[in-house]
Write an enzyme that holds these catalytic residues in place. Structure first.
Site, PDB file in Angstrom:
ATOM      1  N   HIS A  66     -25.811  -3.957  33.027  1.00  0.00           N
ATOM      2  CA  HIS A  66     -25.965  -4.298  32.595  1.00  0.00           C
ATOM      3  C   HIS A  66     -28.092  -5.046  33.183  1.00  0.00           C
ATOM      4  CE1 HIS A  66     -21.771  -5.127  30.312  1.00  0.00           C
ATOM      5  NE2 HIS A  66     -22.767  -4.407  30.275  1.00  0.00           N
ATOM      6  N   HIS A  67     -28.446  -4.525  33.578  1.00  0.00           N
ATOM      7  CA  HIS A  67     -29.125  -5.213  34.195  1.00  0.00           C
ATOM      8  C   HIS A  67     -30.107  -5.964  33.452  1.00  0.00           C
ATOM      9  CE1 HIS A  67     -30.955  -0.779  34.358  1.00  0.00           C
ATOM     10  NE2 HIS A  67     -32.443  -1.258  34.448  1.00  0.00           N
ATOM     11  N   LYS A  72     -27.510   1.311  26.216  1.00  0.00           N
ATOM     12  CA  LYS A  72     -27.969   2.464  25.460  1.00  0.00           C
ATOM     13  C   LYS A  72     -27.496   3.874  25.441  1.00  0.00           C
ATOM     14  CE  LYS A  72     -31.078   3.879  22.092  1.00  0.00           C
ATOM     15  NZ  LYS A  72     -29.613   4.408  22.021  1.00  0.00           N
ATOM     16  N   LYS A  96     -31.757   7.411  33.468  1.00  0.00           N
ATOM     17  CA  LYS A  96     -33.196   7.956  32.640  1.00  0.00           C
ATOM     18  C   LYS A  96     -33.853   6.894  32.062  1.00  0.00           C
ATOM     19  CE  LYS A  96     -30.959  10.776  30.141  1.00  0.00           C
ATOM     20  NZ  LYS A  96     -29.654  11.553  29.255  1.00  0.00           N
ATOM     21  N   LYS A 108     -22.598   4.693  26.931  1.00  0.00           N
ATOM     22  CA  LYS A 108     -22.336   6.320  26.543  1.00  0.00           C
ATOM     23  C   LYS A 108     -21.032   6.159  25.941  1.00  0.00           C
ATOM     24  CE  LYS A 108     -24.415  10.528  27.032  1.00  0.00           C
ATOM     25  NZ  LYS A 108     -25.911  10.745  26.959  1.00  0.00           N
ATOM     26  N   SER A 364     -36.106   7.217  20.950  1.00  0.00           N
ATOM     27  CA  SER A 364     -35.043   6.220  20.481  1.00  0.00           C
ATOM     28  C   SER A 364     -35.710   4.743  20.604  1.00  0.00           C
ATOM     29  CB  SER A 364     -33.602   6.532  21.638  1.00  0.00           C
ATOM     30  OG  SER A 364     -32.622   7.312  20.996  1.00  0.00           O
TER      31      SER A 364
HETATM   32  N1  GLU Z   1     -27.916  11.256  24.100  1.00  0.00           N
HETATM   33  C1  GLU Z   1     -29.205  10.818  24.695  1.00  0.00           C
HETATM   34  C2  GLU Z   1     -29.513  10.946  25.946  1.00  0.00           C
HETATM   35  O1  GLU Z   1     -28.231  11.625  26.883  1.00  0.00           O
HETATM   36  C3  GLU Z   1     -30.403   9.831  23.946  1.00  0.00           C
HETATM   37  C4  GLU Z   1     -29.463   9.118  23.617  1.00  0.00           C
HETATM   38  C5  GLU Z   1     -30.547   7.657  23.018  1.00  0.00           C
HETATM   39  O2  GLU Z   1     -31.059   8.103  22.680  1.00  0.00           O
HETATM   40  O3  GLU Z   1     -29.549   6.598  23.509  1.00  0.00           O
HETATM   41  O4  GLU Z   1     -30.314  10.627  26.665  1.00  0.00           O
END
Ligand code: GLU
Length: 473
Positions: A66-67, A72, A96, A108, A364
């Site tokens: 939550h930083h 996402k 990422k 996730k 995204s």
């Molecule tokens: N599922 C994709 C990933 O592993 C996209 C995640 C997204 O767009 O939030 O990077």
């Protein structure tokens, strides 16, 4: 999972994190805070199938960090889903996003089903119920946590999530930003579908343009002429293959469920897809050699191997037999830590997942920004830019007395469409991230590989964000 007993994907991520942490200046407390998962939500709910049978579905949503908010990350439908896997994938999302400067924490989701065994009606019920469970616990929302597609899901599922969320939040003006990867008609952004694959090719191109890395791999500079094998032909694998071919690479091997095909002189990606549509299989493609086991594709002769499906496919059991000089991780976590060590010892360049496949989440982010601003990219400036460009062209022609040819004129005058802006934003992001990681790799004595450099990059950014928040005064 083959050949590795008690394999934990999350421990693998932790191990890679620890390997990189020693190259940073942060104290143990900060590192522990970054490494662990902040919230883990495990749920189960009943679904009545079309046959009348009632089943219990197991599902997860993990918010790793939550930083920065919202969190996402995608939602996958796979029978291999478990808490360990979703935690690992959520952690990779944090790193990422940090690497590509997307201001989100990692998350996730996973639903433990094989989507092939369910009808579209049943999948819709499962997706809507999952969304309702997320809403109940405040685990979804444009400012809270924003899901997206992942393995086994796509635009259709994202539209169901949006519809369920909007129905339960009437009047919430930003509700379209509760999920990304939506169809364009539902607030999606042009270019999201192919973003991960295109990002992989932008990243790979940049690595192939780096003299030092290519020297290490013993390959000539440039993506043109590189022989590539791709394992997994879902959304990511297919678009990677297509864009790599358009960039001048030669696609020599392709692998899917039913097996793999190989042709040293190259396979036409779209022709293989048409063949698969017509016959139900990639096997028996004219001019190509068949491999009944798709695992064999990983060991084929090529310059670049791109695993583009699931985690853990290159492990201690097969790493020694990999013949590629570069392994480009389009999937999340396709190499176990043991495989990483074996490939490193062989001098193989591994381009790490959490940077190379970040194109999806980057676009995204663009989609989420579009949803919050309620306007399509290019809508305001396209005509203005075109008028300005036309004016400049007329002036140049007038001053020089020469006429610019039609195709150059069209190119110069063209004002940006949404797809142009999204793609240029993606290309810029991937190039900048590659250079940052390669710089860390170049300038950190003793750093073993690009993955460690990518983790160092991510850890530094997340730790800085925490310290600047004042959480660790
Ligand atoms: N599922 C994709 C990933 O592993 C996209 C995640 C997204 O767009 O939030 O990077």
């Amino acid at each position: 999972m083959a050949n590795e007993v008690h394999y934990s994907f999350f421990h693998n991520v932790e191990r890679n994190f620890d390997k990189a942490a020693v190259f940073t200046k942060w104290d143990g407390g900060i590192l522990r805070q970054i490494k662990g998962c902040n919230s883990v939500y495990q749920m189960s709910f009943p679904i009545k199938r079309e046959s009348g049978e009632i089943i219990t579905v197991e599902a997860f949503r993990v918010q790793h960090s939550h930083h920065k908010t919202p969190c996402k990350g995608g939602i996958r439908f796979s029978i291999a889903v478990d808490q360990d896997e979703v935690m690992a994938l959520a952690a990779l999302m944090t790193y990422k996003c940090a690497i590509v400067n997307v201001p989100f924490g990692g998350a996730k989701g996973g639903i433990k089903i094989n989507p092939r065994n369910f009808t579209p009606y049943e999948l819709e019920k499962i997706t809507r119920r999952y969304t309702a469970e997320l809403i109940k616990k405040n685990f979804i929302g444009p400012g809270i946590d924003v899901p997206a597609p992942d393995y086994g899901t796509g635009e259709r599922e994202m539209a169901w999530i949006l519809d369920t969320y909007s129905a339960m939040h009437p009047g919430e003006i930003d509700s379209a930003g509760c999920v990304t990867g939506k169809p364009v008609s539902q607030g999606g952004v042009r270019g999201r579908r192919e973003a991960t694959g295109l990002g992989v090719v932008y990243g790979l191109t940049e690595v192939c343009n780096n003299d030092l890395l290519m020297k290490k791999a013993g390959l000539p500079v440039g993506i043109k002429g590189k022989r590539i094998c791709i394992q997994g032909l879902g959304n990511v694998g297919y678009h990677t293959a297509l864009f790599a071919q358009q960039s001048g690479a030669i696609i020599v091997g392709l692998a899917e469920y039913e097996g793999a095909i190989y042709n040293y002189d190259g396979l036409d990606v779209d022709a293989v897809f048409t063949h698969r549509k017509q016959t139900g299989s990639i096997l028996d493609f004219p001019g190509a050699k068949n491999f009944e086991k798709r695992q064999d594709a990983l060991e084929m002769e090529c310059d670049v191997l791109i695993p583009a499906a699931l985690e853990n496919v290159i492990n201690s059991g097969n790493a020694a037999r990999i013949r590629a000089k570069v392994v480009a991780e389009a999937a999340n976590g396709p190499l176990t830590a043991e495989a990483d060590d074996i490939l490193n010892a062989k001098g193989v360049i591994v381009i790490p997942d959490m940077y190379l496949n970040a194109g999806g989440v980057t676009v995204s982010y663009f989609e989420w920004l579009k949803n919050l601003s309620h306007v399509r990219y290019g809508r305001l400036e396209k005509r203005f830019t075109e008028n300005m460009n036309k004016h400049i062209v007329t002036q140049v022609e007038g001053l020089t007395g020469k006429t610019i040819d039609k195709s150059s004129k069209d190119f110069i005058e063209h004002g940006p469409e949404e797809i142009d802006l999204v793609r240029s934003g993606l290309e810029e992001t991937m190039i900048t991230a590659t250079r940052e990681i390669v710089d860390i790799w170049n300038n950190t004595p003793g750093i073993p590989d690009l993955r460690t450099a990518a983790y160092v990059c991510a850890i530094n950014k997340v730790a800085t964000s925490y310290t600047e928040l004042g959480i660790f005064p």
